[in-house]
Design a protein around this motif. Structure first.
Motif, PDB file in Angstrom:
ATOM      1  N   LEU A  83      -5.608  -3.505 -32.517  1.00 43.07           N
ATOM      2  CA  LEU A  83      -4.178  -3.340 -32.285  1.00 43.07           C
ATOM      3  C   LEU A  83      -3.909  -2.309 -31.190  1.00 43.07           C
ATOM      4  O   LEU A  83      -3.005  -2.460 -30.368  1.00 43.07           O
ATOM      5  N   GLY A  84      -4.724  -1.266 -31.168  1.00 42.67           N
ATOM      6  CA  GLY A  84      -4.550  -0.193 -30.198  1.00 42.67           C
ATOM      7  C   GLY A  84      -4.863  -0.588 -28.765  1.00 42.67           C
ATOM      8  O   GLY A  84      -4.623   0.201 -27.848  1.00 42.67           O
ATOM      9  N   ASP A  85      -5.378  -1.784 -28.559  1.00 39.70           N
ATOM     10  CA  ASP A  85      -5.662  -2.251 -27.193  1.00 39.70           C
ATOM     11  C   ASP A  85      -4.408  -2.812 -26.535  1.00 39.70           C
ATOM     12  O   ASP A  85      -4.434  -3.147 -25.349  1.00 39.70           O
ATOM     13  N   SER A  86      -3.322  -2.921 -27.292  1.00 30.62           N
ATOM     14  CA  SER A  86      -2.068  -3.381 -26.699  1.00 30.62           C
ATOM     15  C   SER A  86      -1.643  -2.389 -25.625  1.00 30.62           C
ATOM     16  O   SER A  86      -1.502  -1.190 -25.886  1.00 30.62           O
ATOM     17  N   ALA A  87      -1.435  -2.881 -24.434  1.00 28.14           N
ATOM     18  CA  ALA A  87      -1.169  -1.986 -23.300  1.00 28.14           C
ATOM     19  C   ALA A  87      -0.838  -2.797 -22.064  1.00 28.14           C
ATOM     20  O   ALA A  87      -0.967  -4.022 -22.056  1.00 28.14           O
ATOM     21  N   LEU A  88      -0.433  -2.074 -21.029  1.00 33.41           N
ATOM     22  CA  LEU A  88      -0.316  -2.656 -19.694  1.00 33.41           C
ATOM     23  C   LEU A  88      -1.619  -2.326 -18.966  1.00 33.41           C
ATOM     24  O   LEU A  88      -1.987  -1.152 -18.860  1.00 33.41           O
ATOM     25  N   TYR A  89      -2.319  -3.341 -18.511  1.00 33.92           N
ATOM     26  CA  TYR A  89      -3.570  -3.142 -17.794  1.00 33.92           C
ATOM     27  C   TYR A  89      -3.303  -3.331 -16.306  1.00 33.92           C
ATOM     28  O   TYR A  89      -2.860  -4.392 -15.869  1.00 33.92           O
ATOM     29  N   LEU A  90      -3.600  -2.289 -15.568  1.00 36.19           N
ATOM     30  CA  LEU A  90      -3.329  -2.272 -14.136  1.00 36.19           C
ATOM     31  C   LEU A  90      -4.629  -2.241 -13.359  1.00 36.19           C
ATOM     32  O   LEU A  90      -5.574  -1.559 -13.746  1.00 36.19           O
ATOM     33  N   CYS A  91      -4.656  -2.962 -12.258  1.00 36.07           N
ATOM     34  CA  CYS A  91      -5.780  -2.804 -11.353  1.00 36.07           C
ATOM     35  C   CYS A  91      -5.256  -2.317 -10.014  1.00 36.07           C
ATOM     36  O   CYS A  91      -4.076  -2.524  -9.684  1.00 36.07           O
ATOM     37  N   ALA A  92      -6.109  -1.648  -9.292  1.00 35.36           N
ATOM     38  CA  ALA A  92      -5.744  -1.104  -7.996  1.00 35.36           C
ATOM     39  C   ALA A  92      -6.887  -1.358  -7.028  1.00 35.36           C
ATOM     40  O   ALA A  92      -8.058  -1.260  -7.405  1.00 35.36           O
ATOM     41  N   SER A  93      -6.563  -1.682  -5.794  1.00 36.89           N
ATOM     42  CA  SER A  93      -7.595  -1.834  -4.788  1.00 36.89           C
ATOM     43  C   SER A  93      -7.371  -0.827  -3.674  1.00 36.89           C
ATOM     44  O   SER A  93      -6.263  -0.306  -3.498  1.00 36.89           O
ATOM     45  N   ARG A  94      -8.435  -0.513  -2.970  1.00 40.04           N
ATOM     46  CA  ARG A  94      -8.284   0.404  -1.839  1.00 40.04           C
ATOM     47  C   ARG A  94      -9.334   0.118  -0.787  1.00 40.04           C
ATOM     48  O   ARG A  94     -10.435  -0.345  -1.101  1.00 40.04           O
ATOM     49  N   LEU A  95      -8.945   0.413   0.460  1.00 38.13           N
ATOM     50  CA  LEU A  95      -9.867   0.313   1.585  1.00 38.13           C
ATOM     51  C   LEU A  95     -10.426   1.692   1.895  1.00 38.13           C
ATOM     52  O   LEU A  95     -11.625   1.860   2.051  1.00 38.13           O
ATOM     53  N   THR A  96      -9.531   2.658   1.964  1.00 39.07           N
ATOM     54  CA  THR A  96      -9.957   4.049   2.175  1.00 39.07           C
ATOM     55  C   THR A  96      -9.504   4.869   0.956  1.00 39.07           C
ATOM     56  O   THR A  96     -10.016   4.667  -0.135  1.00 39.07           O
ATOM     57  N   ASP A  97      -8.537   5.749   1.129  1.00 39.97           N
ATOM     58  CA  ASP A  97      -8.172   6.634   0.027  1.00 39.97           C
ATOM     59  C   ASP A  97      -6.968   6.162  -0.778  1.00 39.97           C
ATOM     60  O   ASP A  97      -6.869   6.442  -1.966  1.00 39.97           O
ATOM     61  N   THR A  98      -6.043   5.474  -0.148  1.00 43.39           N
ATOM     62  CA  THR A  98      -4.799   5.097  -0.837  1.00 43.39           C
ATOM     63  C   THR A  98      -5.031   3.914  -1.770  1.00 43.39           C
ATOM     64  O   THR A  98      -5.555   2.882  -1.359  1.00 43.39           O
ATOM     65  N   GLN A  99      -4.617   4.081  -3.019  1.00 38.84           N
ATOM     66  CA  GLN A  99      -4.739   2.999  -3.999  1.00 38.84           C
ATOM     67  C   GLN A  99      -3.467   2.150  -3.978  1.00 38.84           C
ATOM     68  O   GLN A  99      -2.361   2.669  -3.949  1.00 38.84           O
ATOM     69  N   TYR A 100      -3.666   0.843  -4.044  1.00 40.39           N
ATOM     70  CA  TYR A 100      -2.558  -0.104  -4.106  1.00 40.39           C
ATOM     71  C   TYR A 100      -2.667  -0.864  -5.426  1.00 40.39           C
ATOM     72  O   TYR A 100      -3.699  -1.485  -5.702  1.00 40.39           O
ATOM     73  N   PHE A 101      -1.592  -0.788  -6.202  1.00 40.06           N
ATOM     74  CA  PHE A 101      -1.631  -1.348  -7.549  1.00 40.06           C
ATOM     75  C   PHE A 101      -1.030  -2.753  -7.621  1.00 40.06           C
ATOM     76  O   PHE A 101      -0.099  -3.085  -6.892  1.00 40.06           O
ATOM     77  N   GLY A 102      -1.561  -3.528  -8.558  1.00 40.12           N
ATOM     78  CA  GLY A 102      -0.978  -4.811  -8.884  1.00 40.12           C
ATOM     79  C   GLY A 102       0.131  -4.635  -9.908  1.00 40.12           C
ATOM     80  O   GLY A 102       0.389  -3.521 -10.368  1.00 40.12           O
ATOM     81  N   PRO A 103       0.798  -5.736 -10.285  1.00 38.98           N
ATOM     82  CA  PRO A 103       1.923  -5.656 -11.211  1.00 38.98           C
ATOM     83  C   PRO A 103       1.499  -5.442 -12.662  1.00 38.98           C
ATOM     84  O   PRO A 103       2.336  -5.085 -13.499  1.00 38.98           O
ATOM     85  N   GLY A 104       0.231  -5.655 -12.956  1.00 40.36           N
ATOM     86  CA  GLY A 104      -0.255  -5.431 -14.312  1.00 40.36           C
ATOM     87  C   GLY A 104      -0.273  -6.670 -15.182  1.00 40.36           C
ATOM     88  O   GLY A 104       0.411  -7.670 -14.897  1.00 40.36           O
TER      89      GLY A 104
END
Lengths: 110, 111
Positions: A83-104
Motif C-alpha cells: 500500500l505504501g508504494d502508492s505515489a507519483l513516480y517521476l523520471c528525469a533525464s539530463r545531458l549535462t547538469d540540468t535535470q528535465y522531468f517527465g509528467p510522472g
C-alpha cells in the motif's frame, strides 16, 4: 524537441502485484533518474542509469529495480506491491547538469 | 547524509509583491543546486541551476543565490503574479548525480 515522456500516466494495482513503468528521455540524453514522490516523504531518489548501467542508488528495498536500454529508454519495476508504494513516480533525464522531468506516473495500490 | 530544508512550507502573498524562498542544506560538498517549480499533480519544471562555483543565477523575474559555506540558497521572485502559484522545490546535487530534494514551499499569489 520532445520532452521526457512517461507511460502509463495512471495505474491502479492491488497488493502483491508487480508493475513496470516506462520513461523515454529527451533525445540525446543518456542519463535517466527515477524518483518517488509521496505527501509524507516528499521526493526521494530511487536510482540513476547512464549508458545502460546503474550509476547511483537510493535507499529503497530490492523490490524496486530498473534498467536502461541502448536507446536510453528506461523502465522501473516494483514487485510485490505494498500500500505504501502508492505515489507519483517521476523520471528525469539530463545531458549535462540540468535535470528535465517527465509528467510522472501516478500509481495507486489498493 | 545530505538533508535539505525549505522554509516556509507555505506562503501566501498579494500580487505584485517581491518574495524570497529559502533552502538550506547540511552538506556543503555539493556540485550544484537546482530550483524547480511543480504544479499540482504534474512533474517538475527546472527554473535555475547554480554551480557550486557560482554565487547567483538570474532568469527573468527569478534570481537564485547560493552560499555554500553557510549551506543556504534563496530564490527571489520579483513582482509576483497569480501564475507563479505553485510548489517550489530545491535540490542539492552531488557530482555523482545524486539529488536530495527539500519538501518544497507552496506559494499562493492572490490577485
Amino acid at each position: 524537441k520532445a520532452g521526457v515522456t512517461q507511460t502509463p500516466r495512471y495505474l491502479i494495482k492491488t497488493r502483491g502485484q508487480q508493475v513496470t513503468l516506462s520513461c523515454s528521455p529527451i533525445s540525446g540524453h543518456r542519463s535517466v533518474s527515477w524518483y518517488q514522490q509521496t505527501p509524507g516523504q516528499g521526493l526521494q531518489f530511487l536510482f540513476e542509469y547512464f549508458s545502460e548501467t546503474q550509476r547511483n542508488k537510493g535507499n529503497f528495498p530490492g523490490r524496486f529495480s530498473g534498467r536502461q536500454f541502448s536507446n536510453s529508454r528506461s523502465e522501473m519495476n516494483v514487485s510485490t506491491l505494498e500500500l505504501g508504494d502508492s505515489a507519483l513516480y517521476l523520471c528525469a533525464s539530463r545531458l549535462t547538469d540540468t535535470q528535465y522531468f517527465g509528467p510522472g506516473t501516478r500509481l495507486t495500490v489498493l | 547524509k545530505q538533508e535539505v530544508t525549505q522554509i516556509p512550507a507555505a506562503l501566501s502573498v498579494p500580487e505584485g509583491e517581491n518574495l524570497v524562498l529559502n533552502c538550506s542544506f547540511t552538506d556543503s560538498a555539493i556540485y550544484n543546486l537546482q530550483w524547480f517549480r511543480q504544479d499540482p499533480g504534474k512533474g517538475l519544471t527546472s527554473l535555475l541551476l547554480i554551480q557550486s562555483s557560482q554565487r547567483e543565477q538570474t532568469s527573468g523575474r527569478l534570481n537564485a543565490s547560493l552560499d555554500k559555506s553557510s549551506g543556504r540558497s534563496t530564490l527571489y521572485i520579483a513582482a509576483s503574479q497569480p501564475g507563479d502559484s505553485a510548489t517550489y522545490l530545491c535540490a542539492a546535487n552531488t557530482n555523482a548525480g545524486k539529488s536530495t530534494f527539500g519538501d518544497g514551499t507552496t506559494l499562493t499569489v492572490k490577485p
